[in-house]
Design a protein around this motif. Structure first.
Motif, PDB file in Angstrom:
ATOM      1  N   GLN A  75      57.975   5.560  90.892  1.00 51.82           N
ATOM      2  CA  GLN A  75      57.758   4.253  91.506  1.00 51.82           C
ATOM      3  C   GLN A  75      58.723   3.212  90.937  1.00 51.82           C
ATOM      4  OE1 GLN A  75      54.165   2.097  90.424  1.00 51.82           O
ATOM      5  NE2 GLN A  75      53.988   1.294  92.505  1.00 51.82           N
TER       6      GLN A  75
ATOM      7  N   ALA B 192      62.167   3.877  92.342  1.00 49.47           N
ATOM      8  CA  ALA B 192      62.187   3.583  93.777  1.00 49.47           C
ATOM      9  C   ALA B 192      62.282   2.084  94.043  1.00 49.47           C
ATOM     10  CB  ALA B 192      60.948   4.154  94.458  1.00 49.47           C
ATOM     11  N   ASN B 193      61.690   1.298  93.180  1.00 46.78           N
ATOM     12  CA  ASN B 193      61.660  -0.154  93.368  1.00 46.78           C
ATOM     13  C   ASN B 193      62.689  -0.895  92.521  1.00 46.78           C
ATOM     14  OD1 ASN B 193      59.283  -0.699  95.230  1.00 46.78           O
ATOM     15  ND2 ASN B 193      58.416   0.731  93.759  1.00 46.78           N
ATOM     16  N   SER B 194      63.638  -0.166  91.958  1.00 50.51           N
ATOM     17  CA  SER B 194      64.595  -0.771  91.035  1.00 50.51           C
ATOM     18  C   SER B 194      65.802  -1.410  91.711  1.00 50.51           C
ATOM     19  CB  SER B 194      65.090   0.281  90.043  1.00 50.51           C
ATOM     20  OG  SER B 194      65.908   1.236  90.714  1.00 50.51           O
TER      21      SER B 194
ATOM     22  N   ALA C   8      64.940   4.658 103.255  1.00 50.97           N
ATOM     23  CA  ALA C   8      64.729   4.039 101.942  1.00 50.97           C
ATOM     24  C   ALA C   8      63.380   3.324 101.893  1.00 50.97           C
ATOM     25  CB  ALA C   8      65.865   3.073 101.627  1.00 50.97           C
ATOM     26  N   GLY C   9      63.045   2.609 102.960  1.00 51.21           N
ATOM     27  CA  GLY C   9      61.749   1.927 103.012  1.00 51.21           C
ATOM     28  C   GLY C   9      60.590   2.903 102.982  1.00 51.21           C
TER      29      GLY C   9
ATOM     30  N   ASN D 297      60.274   4.166  99.384  1.00 44.93           N
ATOM     31  CA  ASN D 297      59.623   3.192  98.508  1.00 44.93           C
ATOM     32  C   ASN D 297      58.117   3.135  98.763  1.00 44.93           C
ATOM     33  OD1 ASN D 297      62.248   2.639  97.759  1.00 44.93           O
ATOM     34  ND2 ASN D 297      61.972   0.443  97.759  1.00 44.93           N
ATOM     35  N   GLN D 298      57.749   3.124 100.033  1.00 48.83           N
ATOM     36  CA  GLN D 298      56.332   3.069 100.387  1.00 48.83           C
ATOM     37  C   GLN D 298      55.603   4.314  99.863  1.00 48.83           C
ATOM     38  OE1 GLN D 298      55.589   2.786 104.605  1.00 48.83           O
ATOM     39  NE2 GLN D 298      53.446   2.311 104.324  1.00 48.83           N
TER      40      GLN D 298
ATOM     41  N   ALA E 283      56.508   6.254  97.350  1.00 49.76           N
ATOM     42  CA  ALA E 283      56.479   6.220  95.880  1.00 49.76           C
ATOM     43  C   ALA E 283      55.385   5.281  95.386  1.00 49.76           C
ATOM     44  CB  ALA E 283      57.840   5.788  95.341  1.00 49.76           C
ATOM     45  N   ASN E 284      55.240   4.144  96.029  1.00 46.64           N
ATOM     46  CA  ASN E 284      54.183   3.197  95.652  1.00 46.64           C
ATOM     47  C   ASN E 284      52.802   3.796  95.912  1.00 46.64           C
ATOM     48  OD1 ASN E 284      55.998   1.219  94.813  1.00 46.64           O
ATOM     49  ND2 ASN E 284      56.116   0.303  96.844  1.00 46.64           N
TER      50      ASN E 284
END
Length: 153
Positions: free
Chosen positions: A67, A70-72, A108-109, A112-113, A115-116
């Motif tokens: 996570q 992914a959000n970095s 990519a979105g 991220n979703q 991974a969160n």
């Protein structure tokens, strides 16, 4: 007060843009490769727990690493020219990654979703739900690899 906040945000954005412009292609590739290797290791840790003896704490640690990466803001490491060159090894990025903006953005979105969601589900300790969320995350990885990674092995 609002003008001070706006000025601070503009200054931060300007500094970030300047830092982005100064990244050497080889460094960007190395950092990407390192992040993906760390995510791969973390995915392996989760898979071992899902397929074997489940340890919630280990899964949470691994999911949190994924996570965080992914959000970095890793998109900043896809600098122009980094579809060629060497980091720790020759890059495997296909040039199409740089030209398929909307499709890459969606992938990519989705990543991220997923991974969160995996990190959120991991915190519950529900092994079955983790397995499902882990599968969804893996699907987002595969979507990118299928279209934008050379020598997809």
């Amino acid at each position: 007060m609002k003008s001070k906040i706006l000025l601070a945000l503009l200054a931060t954005a300007t500094l970030a843009a300047g830092a982005h412009a100064q990244v050497k292609v080889e460094d960007a590739i190395k950092w990407r490769q390192s992040a993906y290797a760390t995510m791969g290791w973390s995915m392996g840790r989760i898979k071992a727990n899902v397929d074997g003896t489940y340890n919630k704490d280990e899964v949470v640690k691994a999911a949190n690493v994924i996570q965080a990466i992914a959000n970095s803001g890793m998109g900043a490491l896809y600098v122009p020219g980094s579809d060629k060159g060497k980091g720790w090894a020759e890059t495997r990025v296909k040039p199409e990654l740089f030209t398929d903006g909307p499709k890459v953005g969606k992938i990519a979105g989705d990543f991220n979703q997923a991974a969160n969601e995996l990190a959120k589900v991991a915190a519950t300790g529900d092994a079955a739900a983790v397995k499902t969320a882990f599968g969804k995350l893996g699907g987002t990885c595969k979507a990118c690899h299928d279209d934008y990674r050379k020598d997809n092995k």
